[in-house]
Design a protein around this motif. Structure first.
Motif, PDB file in Angstrom:
ATOM      1  N   LEU A  35       0.847  -0.930   0.416  1.00 34.60           N
ATOM      2  CA  LEU A  35      -0.268   0.025  -0.274  1.00 34.60           C
ATOM      3  C   LEU A  35       0.819   1.388  -0.264  1.00 34.60           C
ATOM      4  O   LEU A  35       0.586   2.096  -0.672  1.00 34.60           O
ATOM      5  N   ALA A  36       2.130   1.314   0.898  1.00 31.54           N
ATOM      6  CA  ALA A  36       2.955   1.999   0.826  1.00 31.54           C
ATOM      7  C   ALA A  36       3.600   2.492  -0.558  1.00 31.54           C
ATOM      8  O   ALA A  36       3.962   3.785  -0.508  1.00 31.54           O
ATOM      9  N   SER A  37       3.154   1.591  -1.000  1.00 30.92           N
ATOM     10  CA  SER A  37       4.127   1.956  -2.880  1.00 30.92           C
ATOM     11  C   SER A  37       3.444   2.510  -3.545  1.00 30.92           C
ATOM     12  O   SER A  37       3.913   3.720  -4.690  1.00 30.92           O
ATOM     13  N   LEU A  38       2.496   2.773  -3.426  1.00 27.16           N
ATOM     14  CA  LEU A  38       1.068   3.469  -4.206  1.00 27.16           C
ATOM     15  C   LEU A  38       1.383   5.334  -3.679  1.00 27.16           C
ATOM     16  O   LEU A  38       1.296   6.362  -4.633  1.00 27.16           O
ATOM     17  N   TYR A  39       1.883   5.455  -2.544  1.00 26.39           N
ATOM     18  CA  TYR A  39       2.294   7.068  -2.350  1.00 26.39           C
ATOM     19  C   TYR A  39       3.155   8.015  -2.977  1.00 26.39           C
ATOM     20  O   TYR A  39       3.618   8.489  -3.699  1.00 26.39           O
ATOM     21  N   GLY A  40       4.195   6.840  -3.044  1.00 26.23           N
ATOM     22  CA  GLY A  40       5.586   6.938  -3.875  1.00 26.23           C
ATOM     23  C   GLY A  40       5.256   7.307  -5.364  1.00 26.23           C
ATOM     24  O   GLY A  40       5.375   8.085  -6.251  1.00 26.23           O
ATOM     25  N   GLY A  41       4.669   6.461  -6.177  1.00 23.86           N
ATOM     26  CA  GLY A  41       4.027   6.473  -8.270  1.00 23.86           C
ATOM     27  C   GLY A  41       3.174   6.924  -7.787  1.00 23.86           C
ATOM     28  O   GLY A  41       2.643   7.503  -9.001  1.00 23.86           O
TER      29      GLY A  41
END
Length: 171
Positions: free
Chosen positions: A131-137
Protein backbone atom coordinates in the motif's frame (compact mmCIF):
# COMPACT_ATOMS: atom_id res chain seq x y z
CA UNK A 1 -8.53 24.09 -16.16
CA UNK A 2 -9.80 20.59 -16.80
CA UNK A 3 -11.67 19.94 -13.54
CA UNK A 4 -12.13 16.23 -14.23
CA UNK A 5 -8.38 15.88 -14.62
CA UNK A 6 -7.74 17.97 -11.49
CA UNK A 7 -10.13 15.94 -9.31
CA UNK A 8 -8.88 12.63 -10.71
CA UNK A 9 -5.25 13.49 -9.93
CA UNK A 10 -6.09 15.04 -6.57
CA UNK A 11 -8.27 12.06 -5.62
CA UNK A 12 -5.57 9.58 -6.63
CA UNK A 13 -2.96 11.50 -4.62
CA UNK A 14 -5.23 11.67 -1.59
CA UNK A 15 -6.07 7.95 -1.74
CA UNK A 16 -2.39 7.09 -2.11
CA UNK A 17 -1.67 9.23 0.94
CA UNK A 18 -4.29 7.33 2.91
CA UNK A 19 -2.68 4.09 1.74
CA UNK A 20 0.71 5.01 3.24
CA UNK A 21 -0.65 5.79 6.72
CA UNK A 22 -0.61 2.20 8.09
CA UNK A 23 3.00 1.81 6.95
CA UNK A 24 4.06 5.16 8.40
CA UNK A 25 2.34 4.40 11.70
CA UNK A 26 4.03 1.01 11.93
CA UNK A 27 7.39 2.60 11.13
CA UNK A 28 6.95 5.31 13.79
CA UNK A 29 5.23 3.18 16.40
CA UNK A 30 7.41 4.24 19.35
CA UNK A 31 7.07 7.95 18.51
CA UNK A 32 3.31 7.72 18.05
CA UNK A 33 2.96 6.00 21.42
CA UNK A 34 4.00 9.30 23.03
CA UNK A 35 1.49 11.45 21.11
CA UNK A 36 -1.41 12.46 23.39
CA UNK A 37 -4.02 12.11 20.62
CA UNK A 38 -5.87 9.09 19.31
CA UNK A 39 -4.26 7.62 16.22
CA UNK A 40 -7.44 8.24 14.23
CA UNK A 41 -7.05 11.97 14.87
CA UNK A 42 -3.37 11.88 13.91
CA UNK A 43 -4.27 9.97 10.73
CA UNK A 44 -7.09 12.37 9.84
CA UNK A 45 -4.88 15.45 10.36
CA UNK A 46 -2.04 13.89 8.36
CA UNK A 47 -4.38 12.99 5.53
CA UNK A 48 -6.05 16.41 5.50
CA UNK A 49 -2.70 18.20 5.48
CA UNK A 50 -1.33 16.17 2.59
CA UNK A 51 -4.64 16.33 0.69
CA UNK A 52 -4.46 20.14 0.86
CA UNK A 53 -0.83 20.11 -0.27
CA UNK A 54 -1.65 17.77 -3.16
CA UNK A 55 -4.60 19.97 -4.21
CA UNK A 56 -2.35 23.02 -4.45
CA UNK A 57 0.40 21.05 -6.20
CA UNK A 58 -1.99 19.58 -8.77
CA UNK A 59 -3.68 22.93 -9.44
CA UNK A 60 -0.41 24.83 -9.87
CA UNK A 61 1.24 21.93 -11.67
CA UNK A 62 -1.55 21.61 -14.24
CA UNK A 63 -1.47 25.35 -14.92
CA UNK A 64 2.31 25.37 -15.25
CA UNK A 65 2.28 22.28 -17.47
CA UNK A 66 -0.28 23.87 -19.79
CA UNK A 67 1.88 26.99 -19.91
CA UNK A 68 4.80 25.02 -21.36
CA UNK A 69 2.84 22.66 -23.57
CA UNK A 70 2.93 19.60 -21.30
CA UNK A 71 0.00 17.47 -20.27
CA UNK A 72 -1.29 14.00 -19.54
CA UNK A 73 -2.65 12.98 -22.94
CA UNK A 74 -3.53 9.39 -22.08
CA UNK A 75 -5.34 10.30 -18.87
CA UNK A 76 -7.05 13.29 -20.47
CA UNK A 77 -8.18 11.14 -23.40
CA UNK A 78 -9.44 8.40 -21.09
CA UNK A 79 -11.41 10.92 -19.04
CA UNK A 80 -12.91 12.33 -22.25
CA UNK A 81 -13.91 8.84 -23.41
CA UNK A 82 -11.43 8.83 -26.29
CA UNK A 83 -9.34 5.89 -27.37
CA UNK A 84 -5.67 6.60 -27.82
CA UNK A 85 -3.29 4.34 -29.66
CA UNK A 86 0.12 3.50 -28.31
CA UNK A 87 -0.85 3.31 -24.65
CA UNK A 88 -0.32 -0.46 -24.45
CA UNK A 89 3.25 -0.21 -25.70
CA UNK A 90 4.00 2.71 -23.40
CA UNK A 91 2.48 0.93 -20.38
CA UNK A 92 4.33 -2.32 -21.19
CA UNK A 93 7.65 -0.48 -21.51
CA UNK A 94 7.04 1.40 -18.24
CA UNK A 95 6.10 -1.84 -16.45
CA UNK A 96 9.20 -3.59 -17.80
CA UNK A 97 11.46 -0.76 -16.67
CA UNK A 98 9.72 -0.72 -13.28
CA UNK A 99 10.19 -4.45 -12.77
CA UNK A 100 13.84 -4.23 -13.84
CA UNK A 101 14.44 -1.34 -11.44
CA UNK A 102 12.71 -3.26 -8.63
CA UNK A 103 14.86 -6.32 -9.23
CA UNK A 104 18.01 -4.14 -9.29
CA UNK A 105 17.02 -2.50 -6.00
CA UNK A 106 16.25 -5.86 -4.38
CA UNK A 107 19.61 -7.26 -5.53
CA UNK A 108 21.43 -4.17 -4.27
CA UNK A 109 19.64 -4.52 -0.94
CA UNK A 110 20.81 -8.12 -0.68
CA UNK A 111 24.34 -7.28 -1.80
CA UNK A 112 24.82 -4.35 0.56
CA UNK A 113 22.97 -5.12 3.82
CA UNK A 114 25.12 -2.62 5.77
CA UNK A 115 23.48 0.24 3.84
CA UNK A 116 19.99 -0.64 5.05
CA UNK A 117 18.19 1.83 7.26
CA UNK A 118 17.93 0.65 10.87
CA UNK A 119 15.44 -2.03 11.74
CA UNK A 120 11.96 -1.18 12.87
CA UNK A 121 10.58 -2.39 16.16
CA UNK A 122 8.41 -4.95 14.43
CA UNK A 123 8.39 -6.32 10.91
CA UNK A 124 6.05 -4.31 8.70
CA UNK A 125 3.41 -6.50 7.05
CA UNK A 126 3.71 -6.97 3.29
CA UNK A 127 0.23 -5.49 2.73
CA UNK A 128 1.32 -2.25 4.43
CA UNK A 129 4.47 -2.12 2.30
CA UNK A 130 2.52 -2.69 -0.91
CA UNK A 131 0.00 0.00 0.00
CA UNK A 132 2.85 2.40 0.82
CA UNK A 133 4.26 1.97 -2.68
CA UNK A 134 1.19 3.80 -4.01
CA UNK A 135 2.33 6.95 -2.25
CA UNK A 136 5.64 7.03 -4.10
CA UNK A 137 4.08 6.06 -7.40
CA UNK A 138 1.24 8.58 -7.28
CA UNK A 139 1.55 11.30 -4.63
CA UNK A 140 5.28 11.86 -4.95
CA UNK A 141 4.97 11.97 -8.74
CA UNK A 142 2.26 14.62 -8.45
CA UNK A 143 4.35 16.68 -6.05
CA UNK A 144 7.68 16.35 -7.85
CA UNK A 145 6.97 15.76 -11.52
CA UNK A 146 3.72 17.65 -12.01
CA UNK A 147 4.26 20.51 -9.54
CA UNK A 148 8.02 20.94 -9.26
CA UNK A 149 9.23 19.96 -12.74
CA UNK A 150 6.35 21.64 -14.59
CA UNK A 151 6.70 24.71 -12.40
CA UNK A 152 10.45 24.82 -12.97
CA UNK A 153 10.00 24.45 -16.75
CA UNK A 154 7.39 27.23 -16.70
CA UNK A 155 9.69 29.48 -14.66
CA UNK A 156 12.69 28.80 -16.91
CA UNK A 157 10.61 29.51 -20.01
CA UNK A 158 9.64 32.88 -18.50
CA UNK A 159 13.24 33.69 -17.57
CA UNK A 160 14.44 32.71 -21.05
CA UNK A 161 11.53 34.70 -22.52
CA UNK A 162 10.72 32.02 -25.03
CA UNK A 163 8.59 28.93 -25.44
CA UNK A 164 9.53 25.87 -23.50
CA UNK A 165 11.68 24.15 -26.08
CA UNK A 166 13.93 21.19 -25.55
CA UNK A 167 16.61 23.23 -23.76
CA UNK A 168 14.16 24.53 -21.15
CA UNK A 169 12.49 21.14 -20.65
CA UNK A 170 15.79 19.24 -20.38
CA UNK A 171 17.20 21.82 -18.00
Amino acid sequence: MNLRLFFTLWGAGTLATAAVIPYAFQLQESILAKVPLPLTVVAAVSLAQTAALVAVAVFVGLRAARGVGLGAPYLEGWLAGERRTGFGRTAAAAAGIGVAAGVAIALADLAFPALRIGPTEAPIPLAYRLLASLYGGITEELLLRLFFVSGLAWLLSRIARREAGAIVLWT
